[in-house]
Design a protein around this motif. Sequence first.
Motif, mmCIF file in Angstrom:
data_model
loop_
_atom_site.group_PDB
_atom_site.id
_atom_site.type_symbol
_atom_site.label_atom_id
_atom_site.label_comp_id
_atom_site.label_asym_id
_atom_site.label_seq_id
_atom_site.Cartn_x
_atom_site.Cartn_y
_atom_site.Cartn_z
ATOM 1 N N ILE A 173 0.845 -1.198 0.000
ATOM 2 C CA ILE A 173 0.000 0.000 0.000
ATOM 3 C C ILE A 173 0.882 1.250 0.000
ATOM 4 C CG2 ILE A 173 -1.938 1.184 1.129
ATOM 5 C CD1 ILE A 173 -2.508 -1.774 0.229
ATOM 6 N N ASP A 174 1.903 1.244 0.871
ATOM 7 C CA ASP A 174 2.831 2.387 0.916
ATOM 8 C C ASP A 174 3.537 2.559 -0.425
ATOM 9 O OD1 ASP A 174 2.151 2.563 3.564
ATOM 10 O OD2 ASP A 174 3.852 1.358 4.240
ATOM 11 N N LEU A 175 3.900 1.410 -1.024
ATOM 12 C CA LEU A 175 4.603 1.451 -2.309
ATOM 13 C C LEU A 175 3.714 2.062 -3.392
ATOM 14 C CD1 LEU A 175 7.061 0.668 -4.073
ATOM 15 C CD2 LEU A 175 5.925 -1.521 -4.478
ATOM 16 N N ILE A 176 2.435 1.618 -3.432
ATOM 17 C CA ILE A 176 1.481 2.129 -4.417
ATOM 18 C C ILE A 176 1.362 3.643 -4.308
ATOM 19 C CG2 ILE A 176 -1.036 2.245 -4.810
ATOM 20 C CD1 ILE A 176 0.195 -0.020 -6.329
ATOM 21 N N GLU A 177 1.325 4.114 -3.076
ATOM 22 C CA GLU A 177 1.214 5.559 -2.861
ATOM 23 C C GLU A 177 2.417 6.284 -3.490
ATOM 24 O OE1 GLU A 177 0.185 6.602 1.100
ATOM 25 O OE2 GLU A 177 0.165 8.755 0.648
ATOM 26 N N LYS A 178 3.612 5.654 -3.364
ATOM 27 C CA LYS A 178 4.829 6.272 -3.898
ATOM 28 C C LYS A 178 4.905 6.218 -5.428
ATOM 29 C CE LYS A 178 8.065 5.277 -0.234
ATOM 30 N NZ LYS A 178 9.058 4.290 0.145
ATOM 31 N N ILE A 179 4.484 5.092 -6.018
ATOM 32 C CA ILE A 179 4.804 4.895 -7.442
ATOM 33 C C ILE A 179 3.628 5.009 -8.406
ATOM 34 C CG2 ILE A 179 6.824 3.444 -6.963
ATOM 35 C CD1 ILE A 179 5.090 1.003 -7.779
ATOM 36 N N LEU A 180 2.396 4.934 -7.898
ATOM 37 C CA LEU A 180 1.266 4.847 -8.838
ATOM 38 C C LEU A 180 1.180 6.024 -9.813
ATOM 39 C CD1 LEU A 180 -0.937 3.008 -9.835
ATOM 40 C CD2 LEU A 180 -2.493 3.960 -8.134
ATOM 41 N N CYS A 182 3.697 5.465 -12.488
ATOM 42 C CA CYS A 182 3.349 4.287 -13.294
ATOM 43 C C CYS A 182 2.241 4.620 -14.292
ATOM 44 C CB CYS A 182 2.920 3.118 -12.402
ATOM 45 S SG CYS A 182 4.297 2.373 -11.518
ATOM 46 N N VAL A 183 1.268 5.399 -13.847
ATOM 47 C CA VAL A 183 0.169 5.800 -14.728
ATOM 48 C C VAL A 183 0.722 6.655 -15.872
ATOM 49 C CG1 VAL A 183 -1.947 7.188 -14.889
ATOM 50 C CG2 VAL A 183 -1.611 5.637 -12.943
ATOM 51 N N ALA A 232 -5.456 5.358 -4.384
ATOM 52 C CA ALA A 232 -5.511 5.994 -5.713
ATOM 53 C C ALA A 232 -6.436 7.207 -5.686
ATOM 54 C CB ALA A 232 -5.983 4.986 -6.752
ATOM 55 N N LYS A 233 -7.557 7.060 -4.982
ATOM 56 C CA LYS A 233 -8.516 8.180 -4.890
ATOM 57 C C LYS A 233 -7.883 9.335 -4.137
ATOM 58 C CE LYS A 233 -12.887 5.668 -5.155
ATOM 59 N NZ LYS A 233 -13.911 4.988 -4.344
ATOM 60 N N LYS A 234 -7.166 8.997 -3.066
ATOM 61 C CA LYS A 234 -6.490 10.014 -2.267
ATOM 62 C C LYS A 234 -5.474 10.787 -3.122
ATOM 63 C CE LYS A 234 -3.641 9.001 1.209
ATOM 64 N NZ LYS A 234 -3.180 8.111 2.276
ATOM 65 N N LEU A 235 -4.845 10.061 -4.047
ATOM 66 C CA LEU A 235 -3.849 10.697 -4.917
ATOM 67 C C LEU A 235 -4.505 11.491 -6.048
ATOM 68 C CD1 LEU A 235 -1.376 7.670 -5.242
ATOM 69 C CD2 LEU A 235 -0.842 9.833 -4.112
ATOM 70 N N GLY A 236 -5.843 11.393 -6.146
ATOM 71 C CA GLY A 236 -6.573 12.132 -7.175
ATOM 72 C C GLY A 236 -6.458 11.521 -8.561
ATOM 73 N N LEU A 237 -6.103 10.224 -8.622
ATOM 74 C CA LEU A 237 -5.953 9.571 -9.928
ATOM 75 C C LEU A 237 -7.305 9.102 -10.442
ATOM 76 C CD1 LEU A 237 -2.790 7.503 -9.028
ATOM 77 C CD2 LEU A 237 -2.870 9.527 -10.495
ATOM 78 N N VAL A 282 -11.801 -13.240 -11.417
ATOM 79 C CA VAL A 282 -11.181 -11.927 -11.597
ATOM 80 C C VAL A 282 -12.249 -10.859 -11.440
ATOM 81 C CG1 VAL A 282 -9.908 -10.440 -13.197
ATOM 82 C CG2 VAL A 282 -9.517 -12.910 -13.224
ATOM 83 N N THR A 283 -12.006 -9.884 -10.590
ATOM 84 C CA THR A 283 -12.929 -8.763 -10.414
ATOM 85 C C THR A 283 -12.211 -7.480 -10.791
ATOM 86 O OG1 THR A 283 -13.816 -9.944 -8.506
ATOM 87 C CG2 THR A 283 -14.524 -7.661 -8.772
ATOM 88 N N ILE A 284 -12.898 -6.670 -11.609
ATOM 89 C CA ILE A 284 -12.315 -5.392 -12.045
ATOM 90 C C ILE A 284 -13.042 -4.246 -11.346
ATOM 91 C CG2 ILE A 284 -12.053 -3.804 -14.022
ATOM 92 C CD1 ILE A 284 -10.262 -6.037 -14.574
ATOM 93 N N ARG A 285 -12.274 -3.293 -10.881
ATOM 94 C CA ARG A 285 -12.890 -2.077 -10.311
ATOM 95 C C ARG A 285 -12.207 -0.862 -10.939
ATOM 96 N NH1 ARG A 285 -13.825 -3.410 -4.673
ATOM 97 N NH2 ARG A 285 -13.651 -1.204 -4.159
ATOM 98 N N GLU A 286 -13.010 0.091 -11.334
ATOM 99 C CA GLU A 286 -12.436 1.270 -11.985
ATOM 100 C C GLU A 286 -12.549 2.484 -11.086
ATOM 101 O OE1 GLU A 286 -13.636 1.587 -16.020
ATOM 102 O OE2 GLU A 286 -12.485 3.418 -16.371
ATOM 103 N N VAL A 287 -11.491 3.258 -11.057
ATOM 104 C CA VAL A 287 -11.514 4.490 -10.268
ATOM 105 C C VAL A 287 -11.735 5.650 -11.230
ATOM 106 C CG1 VAL A 287 -10.133 6.068 -8.865
ATOM 107 C CG2 VAL A 287 -10.023 3.614 -8.468
#
Lengths: 108, 454
Positions: free
Chosen positions: B63-70, B73-74, B100-105, B449-454
């Motif tokens: 989770i911490d990593l995603i916050e740093k790199i997402l 990566c996008v 991801a939502k917190k990052l505004g992506l 497989v479940t897909i969720r879109e932000v």
Amino acid sequence: MTKIKVGSIAHSRSGDKGAGSNVGVIAYDKKSYEILDKTLTPEAVKKHFSKICFGSVEKYCVPNLLALNFILNDSLGGGGSASLKTDAQGKTHGQAILLMEIEIEIDE
Amino acid sequence: MKTKVRIANGQGFWGDSIDAPVNLVKYGKIDYLTLDYLAEVTMSIMQKLKMRNPEMGYASDFIDLIEKILPECVEKNIKIIANAGGVNPMACLNKIIETAKKLGLKGIKFAVVEGDDILNSLDGLMEKGCEFKNMDTNEAIIKIRNKVLSANAYIGAEPIVEALRMGASVIVTGRSTDTALTMAPMIYEFNWSLKDYDKLASGTIAGHIIECGAQCTGGNFTKWQEVPDLANVGYPIIEAYADGSFIVTKPEDSGGLVSIDTVSEQLLYEMGNPESYITPDVVAHFTTIHLEEESKNRVKVTGIKGSPETPTLKVSINYLNGYKAIGQLTISGPDALAKAKLCAEIVWKRLEKIGITFTEENKLVEYLGVNTCHEGIGNAPGEITEVVLRIGAKDKDKSKVDRFGKEIAPLVTSGPPGVTGFAGGRPKATEIVEYWPALMPRELITTKVTIREV
């Protein structure tokens, strides 16, 4: 005949396989591979690890990588989190086989 | 169709380098970032975390990593595939979506792969005839059934490929094999058939080479003196081609070394029978691998052959099997080793006096610096003036193990002279979690497989 250390003609890596370890020995050249294949019998390896490995030793050949793979059964004091040993995963067994002495013909 | 795909691995286990995946995203020129968080015992640690809090049970580092790199990566269109989900992939997914939502992506598809966790269906599967016999000992599971903490089937690349086809750019799985994380992008990008076993074997071996992170780029390498700048070691990248050949490399300007020797060592790591490396996807033949040094820090791998997958899937079961405690003391001065031996003897004698004994196989005494890793091999050191005594015990009875833990500190004042270093308090009894490998018919596992879109 002369004595040399495995580490003078090969490099190695080891890891865990359940309650045993695997020790991969990779020769630096084809001739060294042939020497190792001849001298590193399961019995010789078992003897080298006699205070570490309490099960059988299995040997596999990987000639395309100039490598031999040994499985040292029952060599981790239980393995995983059941082991009390410092090296519960056999990570150092690869270094240990490099210290093994083997006898070779002088002209080899 | 792309002509080549660059797939990196930034994590060899839960606890590996925090910065490695960040550097791969920054400097690796990669298309995919894979992260392998799971070892055999990790599943049970996660299961225990989930038992305490139903929202936990995954690799929280992710989770911490995603916050740093997402965001990067996008921007660079790097897709992320991680088995960070552990025993609670959905909770992990929810947490990264929140991040991801917190990052505004916006406009990102996330996927979760489930279906590997069979803890709650274990009895039903046993009724259907699954024996879950221990692969190593052939024992019946009934012996440990009521002590099982986690049970997961190893699943392959197929559901990850499905998620990629559905447009996911971040994919979280549970007990996917380490190799599937690397191979899935190849199947997807090059449209490989799941029956093209030579190509699947190539993808599997590519995954095996990079699954332990820096272990193929100069880490843990016999000729460590020849490895430049390990402090700045680059984590591995596979440059994959549609014909199944691939190149092992690392980011430019990073430390470490990629050579035939470093790659060979990692190929041998945790190897069993080289003729049949069995995964859910394929049986790979390590005896067909051909390595050549294409240029500096680039090793080309070709010629790999594979055979059809087996009808079974491997199951990783973990169960509680007693308790253990381990403590340490440092002993210095003249006759250090003899004094350390006396210390160990005193511990067992004092326990015996109050009626506590352990069987020989449940006791351990090591003298660090003398015989810890290579007992009986090489020359024992001569006169040494300090040694660390490491003493441990295990038993089914937790109270016995806890009592043992209280018998180490008193030696500082009631043993021989020169005893110190009793830091960290008394060792407490901790649970022993044992691994129970088994097989089950693959058709009884259905992945979702479940897909969720932000």
